[in-house]
Design a protein around this motif. Structure first.
Motif, PDB file in Angstrom:
ATOM      1  N   ASN A 207       0.845  -1.189   0.000  1.00 57.97           N
ATOM      2  CA  ASN A 207       0.000   0.000   0.000  1.00 57.97           C
ATOM      3  C   ASN A 207       0.884   1.244   0.000  1.00 57.97           C
ATOM      4  OD1 ASN A 207       0.503   0.830   2.881  1.00 57.97           O
ATOM      5  ND2 ASN A 207      -0.495  -1.141   3.271  1.00 57.97           N
ATOM      6  N   MET A 208       0.278   2.372  -0.294  1.00 52.40           N
ATOM      7  CA  MET A 208       1.012   3.618  -0.417  1.00 52.40           C
ATOM      8  C   MET A 208       1.562   4.085   0.927  1.00 52.40           C
ATOM      9  SD  MET A 208       1.278   4.824  -3.507  1.00 52.40           S
ATOM     10  CE  MET A 208       1.429   6.595  -3.280  1.00 52.40           C
ATOM     11  N   MET A 209       0.904   3.752   2.023  1.00 60.10           N
ATOM     12  CA  MET A 209       1.378   4.185   3.335  1.00 60.10           C
ATOM     13  C   MET A 209       2.750   3.610   3.630  1.00 60.10           C
ATOM     14  SD  MET A 209      -2.213   3.800   5.435  1.00 60.10           S
ATOM     15  CE  MET A 209      -2.515   2.151   4.780  1.00 60.10           C
ATOM     16  N   GLN A 210       2.930   2.320   3.389  1.00 63.64           N
ATOM     17  CA  GLN A 210       4.227   1.697   3.629  1.00 63.64           C
ATOM     18  C   GLN A 210       5.291   2.276   2.719  1.00 63.64           C
ATOM     19  OE1 GLN A 210       2.941  -2.308   2.738  1.00 63.64           O
ATOM     20  NE2 GLN A 210       2.863  -2.879   4.892  1.00 63.64           N
ATOM     21  N   LEU A 211       4.929   2.528   1.486  1.00 59.60           N
ATOM     22  CA  LEU A 211       5.904   2.993   0.508  1.00 59.60           C
ATOM     23  C   LEU A 211       6.467   4.355   0.888  1.00 59.60           C
ATOM     24  CD1 LEU A 211       7.344   2.644  -2.219  1.00 59.60           C
ATOM     25  CD2 LEU A 211       5.361   3.726  -3.285  1.00 59.60           C
ATOM     26  N   ILE A 212       5.610   5.322   1.157  1.00 60.23           N
ATOM     27  CA  ILE A 212       6.115   6.672   1.400  1.00 60.23           C
ATOM     28  C   ILE A 212       6.843   6.768   2.737  1.00 60.23           C
ATOM     29  CG2 ILE A 212       4.270   7.636   0.002  1.00 60.23           C
ATOM     30  CD1 ILE A 212       3.112   8.837   2.556  1.00 60.23           C
ATOM     31  N   GLU A 213       6.429   5.976   3.732  1.00 60.68           N
ATOM     32  CA  GLU A 213       7.080   6.055   5.035  1.00 60.68           C
ATOM     33  C   GLU A 213       8.471   5.421   5.020  1.00 60.68           C
ATOM     34  OE1 GLU A 213       4.378   4.546   7.947  1.00 60.68           O
ATOM     35  OE2 GLU A 213       3.009   6.255   7.759  1.00 60.68           O
ATOM     36  N   PHE A 275      -3.751  18.119   4.139  1.00 59.03           N
ATOM     37  CA  PHE A 275      -2.850  17.341   3.285  1.00 59.03           C
ATOM     38  C   PHE A 275      -3.659  16.403   2.411  1.00 59.03           C
ATOM     39  CE2 PHE A 275      -3.368  14.987   7.244  1.00 59.03           C
ATOM     40  CZ  PHE A 275      -3.678  13.716   6.809  1.00 59.03           C
ATOM     41  N   VAL A 276      -3.034  15.942   1.329  1.00 59.87           N
ATOM     42  CA  VAL A 276      -3.644  14.951   0.443  1.00 59.87           C
ATOM     43  C   VAL A 276      -3.381  13.571   1.027  1.00 59.87           C
ATOM     44  CG1 VAL A 276      -3.600  13.928  -1.858  1.00 59.87           C
ATOM     45  CG2 VAL A 276      -3.410  16.404  -1.595  1.00 59.87           C
ATOM     46  N   ASP A 277      -4.430  12.861   1.345  1.00 60.80           N
ATOM     47  CA  ASP A 277      -4.320  11.515   1.927  1.00 60.80           C
ATOM     48  C   ASP A 277      -4.070  10.513   0.795  1.00 60.80           C
ATOM     49  OD1 ASP A 277      -4.484   9.179   3.322  1.00 60.80           O
ATOM     50  OD2 ASP A 277      -6.595   9.388   3.889  1.00 60.80           O
ATOM     51  N   VAL A 278      -2.888   9.923   0.794  1.00 60.29           N
ATOM     52  CA  VAL A 278      -2.523   8.992  -0.278  1.00 60.29           C
ATOM     53  C   VAL A 278      -2.880   7.553   0.059  1.00 60.29           C
ATOM     54  CG1 VAL A 278      -0.641  10.491  -1.012  1.00 60.29           C
ATOM     55  CG2 VAL A 278      -0.184   8.636   0.612  1.00 60.29           C
ATOM     56  N   SER A 279      -3.450   7.314   1.251  1.00 61.37           N
ATOM     57  CA  SER A 279      -3.700   5.935   1.687  1.00 61.37           C
ATOM     58  C   SER A 279      -4.717   5.222   0.810  1.00 61.37           C
ATOM     59  CB  SER A 279      -4.164   5.915   3.144  1.00 61.37           C
ATOM     60  OG  SER A 279      -5.399   6.580   3.302  1.00 61.37           O
ATOM     61  N   THR A 280      -5.588   5.979   0.142  1.00 56.45           N
ATOM     62  CA  THR A 280      -6.624   5.336  -0.673  1.00 56.45           C
ATOM     63  C   THR A 280      -6.270   5.311  -2.158  1.00 56.45           C
ATOM     64  OG1 THR A 280      -7.817   7.440  -0.794  1.00 56.45           O
ATOM     65  CG2 THR A 280      -8.466   5.905   0.938  1.00 56.45           C
ATOM     66  N   ILE A 281      -5.098   5.769  -2.528  1.00 58.76           N
ATOM     67  CA  ILE A 281      -4.672   5.651  -3.922  1.00 58.76           C
ATOM     68  C   ILE A 281      -4.243   4.206  -4.157  1.00 58.76           C
ATOM     69  CG2 ILE A 281      -3.001   6.378  -5.661  1.00 58.76           C
ATOM     70  CD1 ILE A 281      -2.870   9.062  -4.247  1.00 58.76           C
ATOM     71  N   PRO A 282      -4.866   3.499  -5.084  1.00 53.58           N
ATOM     72  CA  PRO A 282      -4.519   2.082  -5.277  1.00 53.58           C
ATOM     73  C   PRO A 282      -3.102   1.931  -5.802  1.00 53.58           C
ATOM     74  CG  PRO A 282      -6.041   2.829  -6.984  1.00 53.58           C
ATOM     75  CD  PRO A 282      -5.935   3.938  -5.998  1.00 53.58           C
ATOM     76  N   VAL A 283      -2.289   1.171  -5.090  1.00 60.41           N
ATOM     77  CA  VAL A 283      -0.900   1.000  -5.516  1.00 60.41           C
ATOM     78  C   VAL A 283      -0.831   0.294  -6.871  1.00 60.41           C
ATOM     79  CG1 VAL A 283      -0.536  -1.214  -4.349  1.00 60.41           C
ATOM     80  CG2 VAL A 283       1.387   0.351  -4.666  1.00 60.41           C
ATOM     81  N   THR A 284      -1.858  -0.470  -7.193  1.00 60.95           N
ATOM     82  CA  THR A 284      -1.932  -1.129  -8.496  1.00 60.95           C
ATOM     83  C   THR A 284      -1.944  -0.125  -9.631  1.00 60.95           C
ATOM     84  OG1 THR A 284      -3.284  -2.811  -7.414  1.00 60.95           O
ATOM     85  CG2 THR A 284      -3.216  -2.856  -9.814  1.00 60.95           C
ATOM     86  N   ALA A 285      -2.485   1.061  -9.373  1.00 60.38           N
ATOM     87  CA  ALA A 285      -2.662   2.060 -10.433  1.00 60.38           C
ATOM     88  C   ALA A 285      -1.465   2.983 -10.587  1.00 60.38           C
ATOM     89  CB  ALA A 285      -3.915   2.891 -10.143  1.00 60.38           C
ATOM     90  N   ARG A 386      -8.928  -0.728   9.118  1.00 62.68           N
ATOM     91  CA  ARG A 386      -9.059   0.074   7.903  1.00 62.68           C
ATOM     92  C   ARG A 386      -9.597  -0.768   6.762  1.00 62.68           C
ATOM     93  NH1 ARG A 386      -6.947   4.917   6.187  1.00 62.68           N
ATOM     94  NH2 ARG A 386      -5.704   5.106   8.078  1.00 62.68           N
ATOM     95  N   GLN A 387     -10.514  -0.196   6.011  1.00 65.13           N
ATOM     96  CA  GLN A 387     -11.058  -0.833   4.813  1.00 65.13           C
ATOM     97  C   GLN A 387     -11.239   0.241   3.750  1.00 65.13           C
ATOM     98  OE1 GLN A 387     -14.545  -4.010   3.681  1.00 65.13           O
ATOM     99  NE2 GLN A 387     -15.049  -2.464   5.186  1.00 65.13           N
ATOM    100  N   ALA A 388     -10.741  -0.023   2.562  1.00 62.90           N
ATOM    101  CA  ALA A 388     -10.805   0.983   1.501  1.00 62.90           C
ATOM    102  C   ALA A 388     -11.060   0.311   0.164  1.00 62.90           C
ATOM    103  CB  ALA A 388      -9.513   1.786   1.443  1.00 62.90           C
ATOM    104  N   ALA A 389     -11.802   1.002  -0.683  1.00 61.47           N
ATOM    105  CA  ALA A 389     -12.047   0.559  -2.054  1.00 61.47           C
ATOM    106  C   ALA A 389     -11.790   1.744  -2.975  1.00 61.47           C
ATOM    107  CB  ALA A 389     -13.471   0.051  -2.222  1.00 61.47           C
ATOM    108  N   SER A 390     -11.097   1.481  -4.080  1.00 61.35           N
ATOM    109  CA  SER A 390     -10.736   2.551  -5.011  1.00 61.35           C
ATOM    110  C   SER A 390     -11.042   2.129  -6.435  1.00 61.35           C
ATOM    111  CB  SER A 390      -9.244   2.887  -4.902  1.00 61.35           C
ATOM    112  OG  SER A 390      -8.888   3.206  -3.578  1.00 61.35           O
ATOM    113  N   LEU A 391     -11.339   3.127  -7.267  1.00 53.09           N
ATOM    114  CA  LEU A 391     -11.642   2.879  -8.671  1.00 53.09           C
ATOM    115  C   LEU A 391     -11.027   3.995  -9.501  1.00 53.09           C
ATOM    116  CD1 LEU A 391     -13.278   0.877 -10.453  1.00 53.09           C
ATOM    117  CD2 LEU A 391     -15.159   2.528 -10.371  1.00 53.09           C
ATOM    118  N   LEU A 392     -10.269   3.615 -10.505  1.00 54.63           N
ATOM    119  CA  LEU A 392      -9.633   4.575 -11.406  1.00 54.63           C
ATOM    120  C   LEU A 392     -10.111   4.318 -12.827  1.00 54.63           C
ATOM    121  CD1 LEU A 392      -7.428   6.671 -12.285  1.00 54.63           C
ATOM    122  CD2 LEU A 392      -5.864   4.725 -12.443  1.00 54.63           C
ATOM    123  N   PHE A 393     -10.522   5.395 -13.503  1.00 54.08           N
ATOM    124  CA  PHE A 393     -10.932   5.314 -14.902  1.00 54.08           C
ATOM    125  C   PHE A 393     -10.132   6.343 -15.693  1.00 54.08           C
ATOM    126  CE2 PHE A 393     -13.514   7.095 -18.363  1.00 54.08           C
ATOM    127  CZ  PHE A 393     -13.679   5.957 -19.146  1.00 54.08           C
TER     128      PHE A 393
END
Length: 931
Positions: A207-213, A275-285, A386-393
């Motif tokens: 997830n993005m949280m682990q990456l940026i930290e 701040f912009v919360d990056v936790s819900t940005i899908p790392v897949t995207a 924590r539970q999150a769902a994201s969708l990118l188009f």
């Protein structure tokens, strides 16, 4: 979206393209064009459009008619390719030879390249570069070479007969350049660090949280509490981070001073606009993360004091991919899971992509960590559920007459459950915020002249973040509800409109002079409300504010000297100039310039320097503090004589009138690629930021009276009880809220400690970033070592004019002087192994009466990956990938910090949550399959 035509015109080119098509129908195609500019990441992406003329190409004819690179190009070049990822190596080849390189993106994924140097022809260089990769090169025309698999699949006879009347089209997407409005021109004067998809996958993070930290240049602390554990540290505005989100904080200057973009665009922030919360940005995207560690207000406007983080989403996916991931702490205390699916499709003149991801994690309880000893505070979740769902188009489409249109839509939904409790009279606090976040961007581009690079674009962007929760406080002994805040509702909306143009003004002997001009308008609104049922005070407004900003900007790049001039004493000199003027509806006007220079004495050494000014207007969250009124209350601190006795004190809370912050930024650095060691690249980037009129809440300090010079007139003396009574009466008459927390009223109070938010502080931050990368091949084995470190030399801080300047580096809850991460990867065939070492230097606990040492912390991460499709006769497993990762391999506990006897106003968990974590050893399995 920018439109390019790959300059391949011959019948040989058509046949060569057909061969690539047979390799993978509908795959994304990449074209590296040296005319894009020197430097990094100016890639033109494209798609081979499926057409019948390509579907029936006979491979044998193509092989006979397409000459090899070696045969067609005898011109020698000075080659210095550092190796590393194949994508980077091919980019370097294009820049150094002036040739265009065309290939399908999937063939470069996960492949490494050998280091190559010397005086070589293009064919010789590519042969050495591709050795052991399973790929070959061939000449397409005079200016273009292609890269393909050595043994392409045979043509499919079912594809039908050739139809020469169907045109062949290559379409390219937008070129994103972080730190510049100029397309196709790298701003080599600015320090830019990129973490691409290869890095993300090799890191093993899910997830993005682990990456940026994990990034050394990022600090997890700050006033806004922009990380999940902020409730357990000194973060004065952590309470506004209801969703326990995570944001970037470069240099420790606060997440408000780091501008975070998605695809180069602003999005709606969280935590009342902090701040912009990056936790819900899908790392897949995520395709890559580009970090500009330099002031950039001249390019992007406010908030870019410490730098800019640009999260660039994938736009080159064609096909379908499903990925599954499950992880757990080795002691079973917490676990998480991620499921994602990506789908992309291309057609003549356009492409579309859809990515969905669902993430779930169980909470981490303090009782699962034996080293956390906080009596009375055992009902706490260090990490929330924590539970999150994201969708990118994403959609891109070429239109007639030079027009094109592109759209990106990102939506996320998140649920967070948190629990905290403690104190001498224990009260448990629970909340379950839900957040809906979305952003949508639509751009229309126009290129009026086919043979000109001038382009006009109109872009609209809209976004919204809405967080809702109930907050309940329950007495643990009686079970009675002592406080209930219902329908705590935060909403932040933003929209903006940009009109800009850029292109080539004229050409100098050193190259093309580029210019970009633009104007824009942005509007932001915030509304934060709540209903207090217990105690029954009814509806209240925490923040209700709006602002609009109009702006204009200009940027130019002047190549004073270019490589093609062939001067013996200089390879390149480039000058970058930028200027931006912003007009705020609530904070006046600000104009900011930026000047940058790059000088390359040789093609192996780049020297750069830049100067800029930046500014930051108060966020609506900071402005809202003043709306809630002033408060005066009682408390105690240690006596100034060092006896250890505690004395009564008045505290003032709230906000003084606010103005804008200002800074001057100087950055210098170099990048060196020693020709004697092919594949090695070294970089150092120094920074010096003088940050004035900084908005701050002076940190609560139990030893403030022993360091009076640090606080100056923030501490006021009262002569006797009568003076204390008079001061209290004056503040109550002025409308301050009076809370007698300690119960002694004004009796014995001799000091007033002003902890209000104000433009009082000055901070001077300096240090440097170091990075190194070395890649080499030995037979069939590839080795890649990456090192990144940040040294914070000093963070000189004064709370107010006339107060003592002190250094906050290496103190509790503040940035450390040294942090580094080293990551080494070994690849062989489809197998890859990555080992990473993370280091945080030792420092001191300065919140107690006597400073105490805190030890350094070193952890190791291991990630193993295997591309199952590399096995013979893979069948269903074609396109499948399996990985296994362990974070904190040796289960190193965070350094112990003794906070006993210190009144901090938050739960003491026994370690520094901003410089360590309590996750422990964490094991993750991942599986992905593409079609």
């Amino acid at each position: 979206m920018q439109n390019f035509r790959c300059p391949v015109r011959s019948s040989q080119a058509h046949r060569a393209r057909g061969r690539y098509w047979q390799e993978r129908a509908g795959s994304h195609f990449r074209c590296l064009d040296p005319s894009v500019g020197q430097g990094s990441r100016q890639r033109k992406r494209g798609i081979f459009v499926r057409s019948n003329i390509l579907q029936s190409v006979v491979l044998a004819t193509a092989f006979l008619t397409a000459p090899s690179v070696a045969a067609a190009s005898e011109q020698p070049y000075t080659i210095d390719l550092g190796g590393g990822s194949l994508r980077d190596a091919l980019r370097q080849f294009a820049e150094q030879t002036g040739l265009q390189v065309a290939y399908f993106t999937h063939i470069a994924e996960g492949r490494s390249a050998s280091a190559v140097s010397g005086r070589l022809t293009a064919g010789q260089a590519l042969e050495a570069l591709l050795e052991g990769s399973g790929l070959v090169s061939e000449r397409i025309d005079e200016h273009t070479v292609g890269i393909r698999a050595a043994t392409p699949d045979p043509p499919d006879p079912s594809l039908g007969r050739m139809r020469p009347d169907v045109p062949e089209t290559v379409q390219f997407g937008a070129v994103l350049v972080t730190g510049s409005h100029l397309r196709g021109t790298a701003n080599a004067t600015a320090p830019l660090t990129t973490f691409d998809r290869d890095y993300i996958e090799r890191s093993g993070y899910s997830n993005m949280m682990q990456l940026i930290e994990s990034l050394p240049m990022h600090f997890k602390g700050g006033a806004s509490g922009s990380n999940e554990m902020a409730d357990f540290g000194l973060a004065t505005r952590a309470g506004q981070n209801l969703s326990r989100g995570t944001g970037f904080n470069l240099r420790g200057l606060g997440s408000q001073s780091t501008l975070t973009l998605i695809n180069g665009r602003r999005v709606a922030p969280s935590a009342q606009g902090q701040f912009v919360d990056v936790s819900t940005i899908p790392v897949t995207a995520v395709d890559r993360i580009e970090i500009l560690t330099d002031g950039a207000s001249a390019i992007y406007g406010a908030d870019a004091v410490a730098g800019v983080v640009n999260i660039i989403l994938r736009d080159d996916f064609d096909g379908t991919e499903v990925s599954l991931q499950h992880g757990s702490a080795s002691d079973g205390s917490t676990s998480d899971g991620r499921r994602a699916m990506a789908w992309g499709s291309a057609w003549q003149g356009g492409n579309m992509m859809l990515i969905g991801e669902h993430y779930r994690r169980s909470p981490l309880d303090v009782r699962d960590r034996a080293y956390i000893t906080a009596p009375g505070y055992d009902a706490n979740w260090l990490l929330p559920r924590r539970q999150a769902a994201s969708l990118l188009f994403s959609l891109q489409q070429q239109l007639p007459d030079g027009f094109d249109v592109a759209a990106d839509v990102l939506y996320s939904y998140e649920e967070v459950d948190s629990l905290s409790a403690g104190g001498t009279d224990p009260v448990a606090s629970t909340s379950s915020p839900t957040t809906n976040r979305w952003s949508a961007a639509v751009s229309i581009g126009y290129e009026p002249v086919a043979d000109s690079d001038w382009r006009f674009s109109l872009e609209g962007n809209v976004g919204s973040t809405v967080t809702k929760t109930d907050m309940t406080y329950t007495h643990l002994a009686t079970g009675n509800r002592v406080q209930w805040i219902r329908d705590y509702h935060d909403r932040f909306d933003t929209w903006m409109l940009d009109l800009k143009t850029d292109g080539t003004l004229f050409e100098l002997p050193g190259g093309e002079v580029k210019l970009a001009l633009g104007v824009g308008y942005r509007e932001e609104t915030v509304l934060s409300t709540r209903i207090s049922e217990i105690p029954s005070t009814g509806f209240s407004v925490r923040a209700d504010d709006a602002r609009n900003v109009t702006y204009a900007f200009a940027e130019t790049y002047v190549p004073i000297v270019g490589r093609r001039q062939g001067l013996a004493w200089v390879d390149r000199i480039g000058l970058s100039l930028a200027f931006r003027h912003d007009d705020y509806s609530d904070f006046g006007r600000s104009s900011n310039p930026k000047v940058g220079l790059v000088w390359s004495p040789t093609e192996n050494l780049d020297l750069r320097a830049s100067y800029s000014t930046s500014f930051r207007a108060p966020t609506v969250a900071e402005k809202a503090v003043g709306m809630r009124g002033q408060q005066i209350s009682t408390g105690t601190v240690y006596a100034g004589d060092g006896s250890g006795a505690r004395v009564p004190m008045f505290y003032r809370m709230g906000s003084a009138p606010l103005g804008s912050e200002k800074s001057e930024n100087i950055a210098v650095g170099f990048t060196w690629r020693p020709p004697e060691i092919g594949g090695l690249e070294l970089s150092i980037n120094g920074f010096d930021i003088d940050y004035t009129d900084r908005i701050t809440n002076p940190a609560y300090d139990d030893g403030a009276l022993m360091r009076r010079s640090d606080f100056g007139d923030l501490i006021t003396e009262l002569a006797d009880d009568a003076a204390a009574e008079a001061y209290l009466a004056e503040r109550i008459a002025a409308g301050d809220l009076w809370i007698d927390w300690e119960g002694f009223g004004a009796t014995g109070v001799r000091y007033v400690f002003d902890l209000r938010q104000k433009n009082a502080a000055r901070m001077r931050v300096s240090g440097y970033d170091l990075s190194a990368r070395y890649h080499f091949m030995k037979d069939a084995d590839g080795f890649d070592v990456q090192f990144s470190a940040t040294h914070m030399r000093k963070m000189l801080t004064s709370f107010a004019p006339g107060t003592t300047t002190f250094d906050q580096i290496d103190t509790y809850n503040q940035p450390l002087d040294w942090r580094f991460r080293t990551m080494g990867t070994w690849t062989r065939g489809g197998f890859g192994m990555t080992l990473a070492i993370n280091y945080a230097d030792g420092y001191v606990n300065n919140v107690r009466a006597v400073d105490e040492p805190i030890r350094a912390w070193t952890t190791a991460d291991l990630n193993l990956a295997y591309d199952l499709g590399m096995r013979p006769r893979t069948g269903f497993l074609q396109g499948a990938r399996l990985s296994f990762g362990i974070s904190n391999l040796f289960d190193e506990a965070p350094p112990r910090v003794d906070l006993s006897g210190v009144s901090l106003g938050y739960t003491p968990v026994g370690f520094d949550v901003f410089n360590a974590d309590a996750m422990g050893r964490y094991i993750t399995m991942r599986f992905s399959k593409g079609w």
